[in-house]
Design a protein around this motif. Structure first.
Motif, mmCIF file in Angstrom:
data_model
loop_
_atom_site.group_PDB
_atom_site.id
_atom_site.type_symbol
_atom_site.label_atom_id
_atom_site.label_comp_id
_atom_site.label_asym_id
_atom_site.label_seq_id
_atom_site.Cartn_x
_atom_site.Cartn_y
_atom_site.Cartn_z
ATOM 1 N N HIS A 165 27.501 -4.543 -37.153
ATOM 2 C CA HIS A 165 28.994 -4.775 -36.586
ATOM 3 C C HIS A 165 29.661 -3.580 -37.211
ATOM 4 N N ASP B 63 27.671 -6.558 -28.483
ATOM 5 C CA ASP B 63 27.700 -7.224 -29.891
ATOM 6 C C ASP B 63 26.000 -7.276 -29.984
ATOM 7 N N ASN C 228 24.462 -8.043 -32.607
ATOM 8 C CA ASN C 228 23.934 -9.383 -33.141
ATOM 9 C C ASN C 228 24.006 -10.654 -32.300
ATOM 10 N N ARG C 229 24.125 -10.478 -30.824
ATOM 11 C CA ARG C 229 24.155 -11.501 -29.729
ATOM 12 C C ARG C 229 22.938 -11.154 -28.975
ATOM 13 N N ARG D 277 33.834 -3.463 -33.326
ATOM 14 C CA ARG D 277 32.633 -4.207 -33.451
ATOM 15 C C ARG D 277 31.279 -3.867 -33.052
ATOM 16 N N LYS D 278 31.599 -3.546 -31.775
ATOM 17 C CA LYS D 278 30.300 -3.654 -30.887
ATOM 18 C C LYS D 278 29.511 -2.072 -31.177
ATOM 19 N N ASP E 201 34.465 -9.232 -28.056
ATOM 20 C CA ASP E 201 33.630 -8.498 -29.314
ATOM 21 C C ASP E 201 32.321 -9.178 -29.262
ATOM 22 N N VAL E 202 32.394 -10.383 -28.613
ATOM 23 C CA VAL E 202 30.872 -11.115 -28.775
ATOM 24 C C VAL E 202 30.077 -11.010 -27.333
ATOM 25 N N CYS F 251 27.250 -10.359 -25.022
ATOM 26 C CA CYS F 251 25.825 -10.023 -25.433
ATOM 27 C C CYS F 251 24.993 -9.432 -24.780
ATOM 28 N N ASN G 125 24.110 0.107 -36.626
ATOM 29 C CA ASN G 125 24.688 0.498 -35.408
ATOM 30 C C ASN G 125 25.517 1.779 -35.602
#
Length: 418
Positions: A179, A245, A247-248, A235-236, A267-268, A270, A220
């Motif tokens: 992130h 993201d 981490n998804r 974040r992404k 932000d999440v 995937c 990242n």
């Protein structure tokens, strides 16, 4: 559309946007008192019409949720809070002031940094140049590694540190900055790498020299550069048009249905499929070449002060949960001894929320690495992602203390199995 044109369009879009500022954006800590209020916050997080930056996510009644609120969103948020009788406090009145102070400190001290420093947050070029210099200074110990590639064709650079062939099957993996905005994660990672190479503490030396280390400070790189140059709170990754993201996006319990419930600007978000992103797919290919040698895999995040154990998709535990948990308890005790910093231990659903397609779950399920943890580093929310630079070294020292204990416990357990 060819790759060069994609990069050009991405660059033009960055130039058109300019540097993102957060004047008068406030960090709210909201405490929902019942499950209905939790559901309201979850709906707000999934909003298509308005993007809200959740720094921590809705979990359960009584559990605080940190949300960055723009000036335009403040009246709505406070109305929502009051109508649903939620408690709240404002942790940071103006986020931009914290960002400006961090940038000033970095700029004023950068000229004095000949190599790398743990009194500032180093940019990607500084970190990667330092890794390359380490390989030159310690040619018999440090090997430069290419862990993968990024969307913008950057190398995911890391190193292997090995003091001898006797350490085969005693590998330790540490990654960070999946992130982009979680700068303390790569700062801590590089601090640990430096200690592994230079510390004269006999306990550190024993742990350092009895294991092989695979260390990747920034996995990242595109997002990290973007957070440094354009949007501090990005974040992404930077795949067009909105980023993913990372981490998804791993191929374990990847949940495409969950992705359809949220905005692609979330932000999440995937991605379109498991391993749709070059960062995760190429890094997974690299991990597959060394996984059988690993006894410990760590991934660093911020913030909240948690040690998280797989799995994130449900409340089920890994097969060796009792051993893994016991080692984490001792590691957290070691971590607390130096400065009193307290960490909580558990799975993601127990401490945070369900999370699908995350890197540590994939590593554990795919390769049964004995000990796997995610660290959510300092702090608990006073500064959040903007942790002051004077906390870098303390964070590094206490994290090193905990990793020493983890490896001591892991070594004892593995020795007893032979």
């Amino acid at each position: 559309m060819n790759f060069s044109l994609i990069l050009l369009l991405g660059l033009l879009s960055h130039l058109a946007i300019g540097i993102v500022t957060y004047d008068d954006h406030a960090l709210y800590r909201i405490v929902p008192k019942n499950s209905e209020s939790v559901d309201i916050l979850r709906l707000l997080q999934k909003s298509e019409s308005e993007k809200y930056d959740f720094w921590t996510f809705p979990r359960a009644a009584g559990m605080p949720v940190d949300i960055l609120v723009s000036p335009q969103q403040k009246s709505f948020i406070e109305k929502l809070i009051n109508e649903n009788k939620m408690d709240y406090e404002i942790l940071i009145e103006n986020i931009q002031e914290n960002i400006d102070e961090e940038a000033r400190f970095n700029k004023n001290n950068l000229d004095d940094v000949a190599d790398i420093s743990w009194e500032i947050y180093n940019d990607l070029d500084t970190i990667n140049n330092w890794l390359q210099k380490l390989a030159q200074r310690y040619p018999d110990i440090v090997t430069l590694l290419e862990g993968g590639k990024s969307y913008e064709n950057r190398t995911i650079l890391g190193v292997k540190v090995s003091y001898g062939s006797q350490n085969k099957n005693r590998g330790v993996w540490i990654d960070s900055n999946i992130h982009a905005r979680e700068w303390i994660s790569s700062a801590t990672n590089t601090f640990l790498l430096n200690a592994i190479l230079t510390s004269d503490d006999p306990v550190v030396r024993q742990i350092a020299e009895s294991h092989d280390w695979y260390i990747f400070p920034v996995i990242n790189p595109d997002g990290f550069v973007y957070s440094y140059t354009t949007d501090r709170l990005w974040r992404k990754n930077r795949s067009l048009p909105y980023g993913v993201d990372l981490n998804r996006n791993w191929d374990y319990k990847w949940n495409g249905d969950a992705c359809t419930d949220i905005s692609k600007q979330s932000d999440v978000y995937c991605g379109t499929a498991a391993f749709s992103e070059i960062e995760t797919s190429s890094l997974a290919n690299f991990i597959s070449t060394i996984a059988e040698d690993l006894v410990l895999l760590l991934t660093f995040h911020s913030y909240s002060q948690f040690m998280i154990i797989p799995y994130g998709d449900s409340e089920r535990h890994v097969d060796n949960y009792n051993v893994t948990y016991a080692a984490a308890v001792k590691a957290a005790e070691s971590l607390a001894q130096r400065y009193g910093t307290q960490y909580s231990i558990g799975t993601a659903p127990e401490l945070l929320y369900q999370a699908f397609g995350i890197s540590m779950d994939w590593a554990k399920a795919q390769y049964q690495i004995p000990y796997v943890y995610t660290y959510e580093l300092r702090d608990k929310g006073k500064y959040g992602f903007l942790l002051p630079t004077d906390q870098i070294i303390p964070t590094g020292l206490e994290t090193l203390d905990s990793i020493i204990t983890l490896l001591q416990e892991a070594d004892k357990q593995l020795s007893s199995n032979y």
